[in-house]
Structure formats: C-alpha cells, structure tokens
Enzyme design. Structure first.
Site, PDB file in Angstrom:
ATOM      1  N   LYS A   1     -13.787 -42.619   0.403  1.00  0.00           N
ATOM      2  CA  LYS A   1     -14.454 -41.738   1.374  1.00  0.00           C
ATOM      3  C   LYS A   1     -15.947 -42.057   1.457  1.00  0.00           C
ATOM      4  CE  LYS A   1     -15.821 -37.519   0.031  1.00  0.00           C
ATOM      5  NZ  LYS A   1     -17.234 -37.142   0.245  1.00  0.00           N
ATOM      6  N   ASN A   2     -16.591 -42.221   0.300  1.00  0.00           N
ATOM      7  CA  ASN A   2     -18.052 -42.353   0.310  1.00  0.00           C
ATOM      8  C   ASN A   2     -18.527 -43.739   0.722  1.00  0.00           C
ATOM      9  OD1 ASN A   2     -18.150 -39.698  -0.320  1.00  0.00           O
ATOM     10  ND2 ASN A   2     -18.592 -39.987  -2.492  1.00  0.00           N
TER      11      ASN A   2
ATOM     12  N   CYS B   1     -26.113 -27.519  -0.520  1.00  0.00           N
ATOM     13  CA  CYS B   1     -24.682 -27.197  -0.530  1.00  0.00           C
ATOM     14  C   CYS B   1     -24.364 -26.580  -1.881  1.00  0.00           C
ATOM     15  CB  CYS B   1     -23.862 -28.440  -0.269  1.00  0.00           C
ATOM     16  SG  CYS B   1     -23.859 -29.512  -1.681  1.00  0.00           S
TER      17      CYS B   1
ATOM     18  N   ARG C   1     -30.103 -30.761  -2.765  1.00  0.00           N
ATOM     19  CA  ARG C   1     -29.827 -32.050  -2.108  1.00  0.00           C
ATOM     20  C   ARG C   1     -30.851 -32.359  -1.007  1.00  0.00           C
ATOM     21  NH1 ARG C   1     -23.438 -32.727  -1.407  1.00  0.00           N
ATOM     22  NH2 ARG C   1     -23.977 -34.918  -1.591  1.00  0.00           N
TER      23      ARG C   1
ATOM     24  N   ASP D   1     -19.035 -37.086  -9.701  1.00  0.00           N
ATOM     25  CA  ASP D   1     -17.908 -36.600  -8.887  1.00  0.00           C
ATOM     26  C   ASP D   1     -16.627 -36.468  -9.683  1.00  0.00           C
ATOM     27  OD1 ASP D   1     -18.853 -38.251  -5.769  1.00  0.00           O
ATOM     28  OD2 ASP D   1     -19.624 -36.499  -6.824  1.00  0.00           O
TER      29      ASP D   1
ATOM     30  N   ARG E   1     -11.435 -32.298   2.517  1.00  0.00           N
ATOM     31  CA  ARG E   1     -12.552 -33.157   2.970  1.00  0.00           C
ATOM     32  C   ARG E   1     -12.450 -34.531   2.340  1.00  0.00           C
ATOM     33  NH1 ARG E   1     -18.380 -30.636   2.396  1.00  0.00           N
ATOM     34  NH2 ARG E   1     -18.755 -32.788   3.028  1.00  0.00           N
TER      35      ARG E   1
HETATM   36  C1  EPZ Z   1     -23.452 -39.083  -2.702  1.00  0.00           C
HETATM   37  O1  EPZ Z   1     -24.197 -37.940  -2.351  1.00  0.00           O
HETATM   38  C2  EPZ Z   1     -21.993 -38.679  -2.599  1.00  0.00           C
HETATM   39  N1  EPZ Z   1     -21.696 -38.284  -1.225  1.00  0.00           N
HETATM   40  C3  EPZ Z   1     -21.719 -37.522  -3.552  1.00  0.00           C
HETATM   41  O2  EPZ Z   1     -20.314 -37.276  -3.506  1.00  0.00           O
HETATM   42  C4  EPZ Z   1     -22.070 -37.952  -4.968  1.00  0.00           C
HETATM   43  O3  EPZ Z   1     -21.921 -36.841  -5.826  1.00  0.00           O
HETATM   44  C5  EPZ Z   1     -23.515 -38.449  -5.020  1.00  0.00           C
HETATM   45  O4  EPZ Z   1     -23.710 -39.499  -4.057  1.00  0.00           O
HETATM   46  C6  EPZ Z   1     -23.880 -39.010  -6.390  1.00  0.00           C
HETATM   47  O5  EPZ Z   1     -23.019 -40.060  -6.712  1.00  0.00           O
HETATM   48  C7  EPZ Z   1     -21.479 -39.268  -0.324  1.00  0.00           C
HETATM   49  O6  EPZ Z   1     -21.558 -40.445  -0.635  1.00  0.00           O
HETATM   50  C8  EPZ Z   1     -21.134 -38.808   1.066  1.00  0.00           C
HETATM   51  P1  EPZ Z   1     -27.628 -38.796  -4.154  1.00  0.00           P
HETATM   52  P2  EPZ Z   1     -25.799 -38.104  -2.105  1.00  0.00           P
HETATM   53  O7  EPZ Z   1     -28.589 -38.988  -3.058  1.00  0.00           O
HETATM   54  O8  EPZ Z   1     -26.066 -39.416  -1.486  1.00  0.00           O
HETATM   55  C9  EPZ Z   1     -31.388 -36.203  -5.421  1.00  0.00           C
HETATM   56  C10 EPZ Z   1     -18.345 -36.080  -3.217  1.00  0.00           C
HETATM   57  O9  EPZ Z   1     -17.824 -35.244  -3.962  1.00  0.00           O
HETATM   58  N2  EPZ Z   1     -32.002 -36.651  -4.159  1.00  0.00           N
HETATM   59  O10 EPZ Z   1     -27.209 -39.968  -4.975  1.00  0.00           O
HETATM   60  O11 EPZ Z   1     -26.282 -36.877  -1.419  1.00  0.00           O
HETATM   61  C11 EPZ Z   1     -30.181 -35.282  -5.181  1.00  0.00           C
HETATM   62  O12 EPZ Z   1     -30.598 -33.948  -4.996  1.00  0.00           O
HETATM   63  C12 EPZ Z   1     -19.839 -36.024  -2.988  1.00  0.00           C
HETATM   64  O13 EPZ Z   1     -17.742 -37.015  -2.644  1.00  0.00           O
HETATM   65  C13 EPZ Z   1     -33.334 -36.310  -3.904  1.00  0.00           C
HETATM   66  O14 EPZ Z   1     -33.982 -35.628  -4.689  1.00  0.00           O
HETATM   67  O15 EPZ Z   1     -26.316 -38.092  -3.603  1.00  0.00           O
HETATM   68  C14 EPZ Z   1     -29.401 -35.465  -6.461  1.00  0.00           C
HETATM   69  O16 EPZ Z   1     -29.933 -34.626  -7.457  1.00  0.00           O
HETATM   70  C15 EPZ Z   1     -20.480 -34.821  -3.663  1.00  0.00           C
HETATM   71  N3  EPZ Z   1     -33.900 -36.740  -2.745  1.00  0.00           N
HETATM   72  C16 EPZ Z   1     -29.676 -36.939  -6.835  1.00  0.00           C
HETATM   73  O17 EPZ Z   1     -30.820 -37.325  -6.082  1.00  0.00           O
HETATM   74  C17 EPZ Z   1     -33.227 -37.509  -1.834  1.00  0.00           C
HETATM   75  O18 EPZ Z   1     -33.803 -37.890  -0.789  1.00  0.00           O
HETATM   76  C18 EPZ Z   1     -28.531 -37.889  -6.469  1.00  0.00           C
HETATM   77  O19 EPZ Z   1     -28.192 -37.632  -5.119  1.00  0.00           O
HETATM   78  C19 EPZ Z   1     -31.867 -37.831  -2.111  1.00  0.00           C
HETATM   79  C20 EPZ Z   1     -31.285 -37.400  -3.277  1.00  0.00           C
END
Ligand code: EPZ
Length: 433
Positions: free
Chosen positions: A22-23, A120, A125, A308, A400
C-alpha cells in the site's frame, strides 16, 4: 455500520498470498501523473486508500483505467495545467497520502495546491519537512484557507538535509526533484522498501535517482519522463501482520509473495519469541506450537522494527510468558489501542511512549473498536486467539490497508465474518456454535 464478528480459538493454518505494498502504491500512483504518456501499474493492492487516491488523480484531470482488479493505466497527459491543479479537501480528509500529489504536480508543472492533511489517530504528523524540501528546490509554499500552495518559476536541484527520517517527505521531495534543473541530494533520507520501489518506478520512467534505500539519495534532474509498465513490491506490513497472527494463534502458515529481506526485523523478533520462521525465495513459513516468550521491541526507521507492526506485535507479546517492553519512537500517540486490548484481558501499562506488557495465557472475547489501521489488525489478532466471540467495529480503518482481510483469514481457518446488524451477529454465532 460494518463490523467483524470473530469466534477465536482456532490456530491459523494453510497458505496466504500477500498483495502489493500500500505505502509503495500510494507514492507510485501519484508519481504516475508526472509523464504525459500512459503508465501501467501492476500489483496495485485493491484497498480503500489506493481507490481514493485514484479518485483524487481523476479529480485533477488525469485519465485512470482499470485493466483488472490489480492493474491500472494512468495518463497524466489529459491534465490541464491551466486549471486549478488542486487536490480537493475530501480526498485529503480520506487519505493523507493524497499529499503525494503536491510533490508530483510541483515537479511536473511547477505548481500545485493540496488541502492540508490533519493529524490523525497516531500523532500530529506535521509536514514541515515536505515544505522545507520544496522551498529548498525554489518553490514558494503558502498555507492559507486550509490549503498548501506550492509554486516555482523553476525548480533547481539542492542539497537537502532531513532533520527527521521521514518516509513521506523523502518520497514527496524526490518527486519534486526528478525534473528540477541540476542535482539534488537528500541526506538522512528514509530507507523503507517502499522508498526504493518509488525510486525504481521513477527511474523506469526515465528519472535519474541513485542511492534509494540508503540515507543519501542523489537525483539528477531530467527534461521529461516517459511511460512505463511497473509492478509494485509485496506489502511488508501485510506480510508481517499474517506472520504475527500465525504466531499468536500457535498456527502454521505459509505466507507467499513476500521479499524475506524486507521482513528481517519481524522474523528476528518472532525467533526471539520462540516461533519457527523458515525463509524461502519468495515466501516465509511461521510455526508456533508452544506459548511465546517475552521480548523487547523498539520501533525504528527501516531496517529497524517497523512502527506499522508495533500494535500487532504488542497483541502477540501480551500473550507471552513474561514481561515485555515496547517503545514507540516514531509516533507520539500509537498506543491508543491498548485500552481495547485490555478489555480483552491484556495486562499492559503505558508510560509515555513505552508499553510494559505482563503476558497473560489468553484473551477473552469482547466488543472492541478499531482506533486506526494497524491497531485494528492487532485487535483482530487478539480476537482470533480468544476462545470466545468478539466484535470489532470501525473496520473501515482496517479496510484502508488490508485487501480481502477477512477472506484471507477465513481461508486460514479463522471463524470471521463482516456483518452489519445484530441479527447477522446472531446468525454467525448460531452457525459456528
Ligand atoms: C508513512 O507515513 C506511512 N504511510 C505510515 O504508515 C508509516 O507509519 C510511516 O511512514 C513510518 O514508517 C504511508 O506511507 C502512506 P513519516 P508518513 O513522515 O510518511 C514526523 C500505515 O499504517 N514528521 O515517516 O506520514 C512524523 O510526525 C501508515 O500504513 C515530521 O515531524 O511518516 C513522525 O513522527 C501509518 N515532519 C515521523 O516524522 C514531517 O514533515 C515519521 O513520519 C514529516 C514527518
């Protein structure tokens, strides 16, 4: 409202085939609009998130044609850049990953506008790193009226350092950079398998990306991208979910269509817990015939233990012999499901970003609510163990990210059905009793 009704107590046994990731699909489907030629994408998981993103892609004027359930042809050539390249709020509210169109449209048209994604269930996020990357490439990013607008005269390659390892920011900035003038370096890039898959997809369209899967990604801008046919990698998290479900139910399951290397952190932890995991070329078998042992988990960016998989593994550790500690280092609020697991008999204490788990022999059935996608999967695992009836509501979250979840579980011997009414629940109970 649809819910699952489950009669647990059966070990999962048999074979299950994993769908596309999915991701990876969400990044790849968005990136597909970056060429005016037709792109064919195979092994697209048929889940709610990919269906909603394809609606968003149609919404900006691209053509989308389903060739079969898992193959889609996308053509960005029908997008009119003079129209308002705006991704409606309804799509962002449904799935955050619609924000990938921000990087794709900015990269192709030097402009894009997308509704701000909210936080969320698992955390705030923010998307500050996405915006920092776009601005580094020369875009002006404004946030007003709940929308993010990114515009640039021209995008010019830059050296970009990511303060935090972010999957989304790495993918979004990579897309914005592939058609920029010159060279872009993304330092402290995320290394997840889906990052590599998006990079490989863009390279198959003529991009010049090197180093995806390491923490330094180097991109040389090209003039334009061309059509391609590409098949998405198997879903690491769906595979991990079935591995943990097999272990928690003391079953014996062959999980097919996987890349074992992507599962190493999960395999390693299941081995520590006493499970037998046998790796083949494109499948893994998980077998457990005794109570699991406790262990400790800390979620980390890939190749560390994936966040995840945290809820699913916690559901298994809550049955293990001993005390386990799970530390969630990626998101600030990813233990909301613990209250629901506790209603099923788990003994878990949450202190900040750590859960201290005292294992219990089994779960009892209960009516529980899924707070988010992976937590919903964890509650299903707990219900499959309880030698009792459970209902799980708010399964829209589970739908989802898991294709045909209840069908795949039924094929492994689980007594599970998707129902809508109390009458359906009574019919299920009568049927399985
Ligand atoms: C992706 O989310 C995945 N979603 C998430 O999967 C997954 O948990 C996550 O990566 C971590 O592996 C998709 O790929 C659609 P991040 P993403 O940016 O990209 C902080 C699922 O269950 N951050 O790697 O949103 C953020 O708050 C979902 O399939 C900032 O601070 O995750 C978090 O604490 C849930 N500023 C950390 O980084 C930013 O601009 C990692 O988030 C971006 C992120």
């Amino acid at each position: 409202m649809e819910q699952y009704v489950i009669k647990g107590g059966n070990p999962l046994e048999g074979e299950v085939t994993i769908a596309g990731a999915k991701n990876a699909a969400l990044g790849i489907l968005a990136a597909a609009v970056m060429t005016d030629q037709e792109v064919t994408i195979e092994n697209v998981p048929n889940v709610r998130d990919t269906r909603v993103l394809l609606q968003a892609i149609q919404g900006i004027g691209a053509s989308v044609r389903y060739i079969d359930e898992h193959t889609v042809a996308i053509c960005g050539g029908t997008i009119n850049p003079n129209n308002d390249l705006c991704v409606d709020d309804e799509f962002i509210r449904k799935i955050r990953a619609s924000y990938y169109l921000l990087g794709a449209l900015l990269g192709k048209y030097n402009q894009s506008k997308v509704a701000l994604p909210g936080g969320c269930e698992i955390g705030a996020r923010p998307i500050d790193l996405h915006i920092k990357g776009f601005e580094a490439l020369g875009a002006t990013v404004t946030i007003a009226n709940g929308m993010i607008q990114a515009k640039a005269e021209a995008l010019v390659g830059k050296h970009i350092y990511m303060d935090i390892t972010s999957v989304g920011a790495t993918i979004n900035v990579m897309m914005a950079a592939v058609l920029a003038d010159g060279k872009t370096t993304i330092e402290n890039a995320a290394k997840e398998p889906h990052i590599v898959d998006v990079a490989n997809f863009l390279n198959s369209m003529g991009a010049n990306i090197k180093g995806a899967g390491t923490d330094v990604i180097r991109i040389r801008g090209v003039k334009e991208l061309h059509g391609t046919t590409y098949s998405i990698i198997p879903d690491q998290i769906e595979a991990g979910t079935f591995m943990v479900a097999a272990a928690a139910t003391k079953g014996n399951v062959l999980i097919k269509n996987v890349i074992p290397k992507h599962l190493e952190a999960i395999t390693s932890k299941l081995n520590e817990m006493g499970a037998t995991v046998i790796e083949y070329d494109d499948s893994v078998r998980v077998m457990v015939d005794k109570r699991l042992k406790s262990t400790n988990i800390k979620t980390l960016p890939y190749p560390g233990f994936p966040t995840d998989m945290q809820p699913q593994m916690t559901a298994a550790l809550a049955l293990s012999n001993g005390t386990s500690v799970v530390t969630e280092s990626i998101f600030e609020n990813r233990f909301k499901y613990v209250a629901e697991l506790s209603r099923m008999g788990a003994h878990i204490r949450v202190e900040g970003n750590t859960a201290i788990i005292d294992g219990v022999p089994t779960y009892s059935g209960a009516a529980v609510v899924a707070p988010d996608l992976r937590a919903g999967a964890a509650l299903v695992i707990a219900a499959l163990v309880a030698n009792d009836f459970s209902t799980i509501s708010d399964i829209k979250y589970i739908q989802r990210g898991y294709e045909k979840f209840e069908e795949k579980l039924r094929e492994l011997g689980a007594l599970i059905e998707k129902v809508e009414t109390e009458k359906d629940i009574q019919k299920f109970k009568f049927k399985v009793s």
